[in-house]
Every structure is written in C-alpha cells, then in structure tokens.
Enzyme design. Sequence first.
Site, PDB file in Angstrom:
ATOM      1  N   GLU A   1     -12.356   1.418  13.401  1.00  0.00           N
ATOM      2  CA  GLU A   1     -12.532  -0.032  11.680  1.00  0.00           C
ATOM      3  C   GLU A   1     -10.883  -0.031  12.792  1.00  0.00           C
ATOM      4  OE1 GLU A   1     -11.044  -0.683   7.356  1.00  0.00           O
ATOM      5  OE2 GLU A   1     -12.225   1.151   8.017  1.00  0.00           O
TER       6      GLU A   1
ATOM      7  N   ASP B   1      -2.996  -5.284   1.345  1.00  0.00           N
ATOM      8  CA  ASP B   1      -2.555  -3.676   1.921  1.00  0.00           C
ATOM      9  C   ASP B   1      -1.177  -3.097   1.511  1.00  0.00           C
ATOM     10  OD1 ASP B   1      -4.152  -2.800   4.971  1.00  0.00           O
ATOM     11  OD2 ASP B   1      -3.705  -5.596   5.451  1.00  0.00           O
TER      12      ASP B   1
END
Lengths: 261, 401
Positions: free
Chosen positions: A49, A60
């Site tokens: 990924e 994030d």
Amino acid sequence: MRNVGAVIRRRNEEAAGALIGYLPVGFPTLDESVEAAVALVENGVDVLELGLPYSDPVMDGTVIQAATVQALANGFRLAHGFEAVRRVTERVDAPVLVMTYWNPVVQYGVDRFADDLAAAGGAGLITPDLIPDEAGDWLAASERTGLDRVFLAAPSSTDARIRQAVEASRGFVYAVSTMGITGARTDVDQAARGLVGRLREAGAEASCVGLGISTAEQVAEVLEYAEGAIVGSALVKALADGGIEAAGALAAELARGTARK
Amino acid sequence: MALRAQTGPYFGEFGGRFVPESLVAALDELSEAYTLAKLDPAFGEELAELGRSYTGRPSIITEVPRFAEHAGGARIILKREDLNHTGSHKINNVLGQALLTRRIGKKRVIAETGAGQHGVATATAAALFGLECTIYMGEVDTERQALNVARMRLLGAEVIPVKTGSRTLKDAINDAMRDWVTNVETTNYIFGTVAGPHPFPEMVRDFQAIVGEEARQQVIDLTGGLPTAVAACVGGGSNAIGIFHAFLDDADVALYGFEAGGDGVDTPRHAATISKGRPGVLHGARSYLLQDEDGQTIESHSISAGLDYPGVGPEHSWLAALGRATYLPITDDAAMQALRLLSRTEGIIPAIESAHALAGALDLGRELGRDATILVNLSGRGDKDMETAARYFELLDGSAE
C-alpha cells in the site's frame, strides 16, 4: 494486472492470511521509498500500500504525518507516485495499491488518474476520505480500467453501510480496527473481530484489518478472523529510525505472524 | 425554488460528505438530531430564549454617518454582532450546537478555532451547559491571539496548540477531526463555520440566519426599505451567510463577501479562496479551495486569524457560481485602515475580520453613490486584536522600535 483478491486468497490457502504493508512515497526520498517498498516484499509483505503524501491527512496519526510532511517538503509530486508504482512493480510481483486522499485524484482528473495508475502497473486505490456515496466518478473509472477499489468499514458503520462498502469494494474491504486514526496501539480493538464478522455476513470475500497493528503477535491475532492484516505506522517508524534495513527486518518479523497455527 | 430553501448536502455542485467512514455514523446522528430539533418548537424556543437572556439578542443596528462620509456619502448601517456576549456572531451557532449536543446525550465537545472567537464561544457554552471542552488552535494563532487562549482556559476549556502543517485554522480542523474520529462515541464536534461535511454548512447557516432576519427588518424600520447592498467578511463564511440568508431572494439587494486579500491577491500571501482558488475537496466538502496543481492545500495568509483559511463554505461557492453574491478581496492594509477609521469616526473598534467588510463598504459606497444604503455585518469586536493593532499602528510607547 496483479490481482489483490487472488493474492489474498492464495495466502489464506497456504498460510493464515495476507500481510499488507504501507509506506508513503517520497519518504525519506523517492529512491529510498522505492527501495524500502521492495524490501518489504522481499521480507514477506504480500500486498503493498503506497501512500501519496497530502497536505491535510485527517486519517493519519503523528508518525505517518511526520513522514508525509517531510516528503512534501522534499518536493513530492503526484507524478512521483506513478513513478514509484512503476519502479516497484518492475522489481517485485506483489500487487501495489495506492492509498490517497481524494482531492489529489480530483485535481489530477479521476479518469486520467485511473489510466495512469493502471499504466504504471498499480492494482487500485484505497480512499480513506471517500465514501461510496460520493464515489460515482471513481466507481465508473475503476469499472472501465479494472482497478481495485478499497473502501473502509468502521465499527460504527450501520448494516446498510457495511453492505454498501462490501458491494462497492473490490480487492478487499478495509476494516478499521478501532475508532481512530493511524498509529501503533498496544491492543488491537476487539471491535475489529465483530466488524469482520459483519463484513463476512454481508458477503465480503476478503476483509483486511488496519489501524494499530505493529507486532507479529497482533498480525497472528488478526489473521485468526480476517483475511489480511495491514501494518503502516510501525513500518514507517522503522524506516524513519533505522532505514531500509530496519523496515525490511520488521516486515520479516511481522510476516512470522502469517504462519498457520 | 427560493434560494433560501436550499438545504444540504449539496449546494449545486458543492458540499457533500468527503469524510472517513468512521465519521459517517456521527454525521448521520447529528443530521437526524438536527432534523428532529427543527421540528420541535421547544428547541427553537429554548434557543431563542438563550438569545434573549444570554447572548443579548436582538443585536442592534447602528448607522455610522461620520464613517460613511469616507464612503462617498452612502448610508452605512452596521449590524452589531460585536455586542453579543463573547464578542462576535460565533455564539449564535455555538448555543444551537450545544443544545443539540445535550439532545444527543454527549458530554464532551471539541472545536477548532482560528482567531479564538469560536473557541471562546464554545468554551462559554460548555461552561453554561456543563460539558467537557477541548479546543484545537493553531500554534501560530495561539501566539497572535494569546488573550483568547487565556479566556478559554479561564472558562475551563483545554486548549491544545496545533503544531502540524501551517499551524493555523486548517490544521486545527485536521486535529479536531482526528480527535472526533477517535472519540466519536462520547464527543460532539461543534464546528464553527459553514464549511465541513453535511450537515454543518446547513446547520451553522440556520443558526446564524438570525443575524440577517433581524437586520432585514431593522433596516426596513429605519430606512423604509431594503438596503442596496449587504457586506460581510468571508473566511469560512458563517457571519456572511448569516446576514446574507434573509436577503437571498431579494433580487434587488446586492450581496458582497469580502475575502482576506493579505499582502495582495497577486502575491502568494492571501486567503482569497473564491477570488483565486478553484473547486476541490477539503475538510469534508467540495468547495472553492486554495490549492496547487496536485491538489495540495496552499497555506493561506491574513493579518486576521479568523479569515486565515484556504477553504470556504460550499454555499458561498454556490452563490458565487450562480452570480447571486460577489466575492472580492481586501488587503491587510485596507482592513487595518478601515479598522482605525471606524474607531476614530464612530468610537467602535471592530475585529480585524469585520474590518475587511468595512473596507469593502468604503469601496462599495464610492461606487454606488449617495443614494445607496449598505448594511455591514460588524461580526466581532476588536478587543482581541489590540496587540496586532498596537503593533501595526505603533500605538504603545516603547513598542515603536
């Protein structure tokens, strides 16, 4: 084209499941991010990924943010994302998904992005801030190009939304292990087990669990009930602290968790 | 359909919900609670009572003839949101969302803040309702608005300086969204402007629409007619949509949003989102956005922390695309000159944000002439900006180096 679904199926036949490893493109440099991605695969990561650094990464945590901020400061451009996919897929056989926030794709042009990703050898997209409700353009572009599309499902998702995620996704469904953002945690939430069960009932062929996984033991635990385990922040931290060698070593360690018990 | 009747999630091609799946349940919960609240007369009555007995509504209007002499002689009327409790229009929205938080049964609220006005308003409402409160504020803004940080802490809120990205409002929103994704079961996000994912643009607009509803009648009572133009500053755009909304279907009333032009829109240092941006997705909605070719958000600049935001609410993008409202940039300096002018001619010290609208009104008045009546939303008071103003105009002994 490399098939994410086929790789995950194969790993569930020959082992406990698939290990999916995340790294951002351009961290610490473009060349090193390519080398590190290759090292992950050589050390047992089954699906890659690759994250595209973005200015406002709301899903994030601090580790990945710090890395992507540095990549942007070093001059990351979207073109580097396609270049990284091409260079990695030339070197290793693992399928490469791109993880990207939605605005860069919109600005590049959804169709143009899909065409260039397919041309670079990419397998598809993981879209953390795009829900199927808003994904009309991407559903059409991925149908046309055959790219995989990974949508997220959360413990808080209703049954209707679970079904929608399963129907819209191809490759696997990304099961968010806990309510939160990326970052290693000591306990992967029990909510993940329930969520994967609901995804399976809704017809998901493959569910991969992410957010908070950082050890081989956690990988093994997740693979007891899911088809894949996704590791991000821990690998990024290893790369930041110890370079490519350390990232590769952690991948090898994590891959122990895929062994069938 | 009347423009006023437009609801979310989409305003033309703008709006939507571009959020992580983890937030969808919370947004659905909020949408549903808001829909039910709107149908419940008790909710409206409680909010109106808070307006009367806590905020000080209705806020007055003030005609400012000495200031207007500098605007070509047009009549200028200020809607005095600066006189609200906590010093700006932000309290209107916050009280509505705090009431909703109570209906949903959550005990903790979070909010982002730029200038600190929304943070202060949220901390105030949290104190009033007995809610735990965490405010995210860019580190740059905590420095230029230190007084508001102290206010929020005095009110019992936790203030977290955000050290990521540009360390301003956009990054405060990112961190607030991260908090919400993580703590959504216990926490409601009191969003401060008409941006963000549905239902925020519609809900915040509805809570701010009182500004225009009052002002429209007040101007009619004073002048016998509708104003020629309505002017407001636009960052995310909540005070502007608040005063515009009652006038959307009055075709003869021109609507002007004044964006932060910073050092000038031909420099890289500005926050003129509609003037210089293009459509994109940020913070959960499709709207105009300052961004580079790759879709990376460009850091904005404004002397006013409250306007220092690279995005704008989707309803404004829609009104701009329709041509119903006009959006123009005002430089830092023009805003500061207007701030000083209003202070000296009328004895009213405006917030730097609101001074952008005043500067715009000076230009508009000269253009529209003596027969024009311009209604300006004086969205906030300037107390919080005294340090910036003192430095800008060298007002303190010893500070003028």
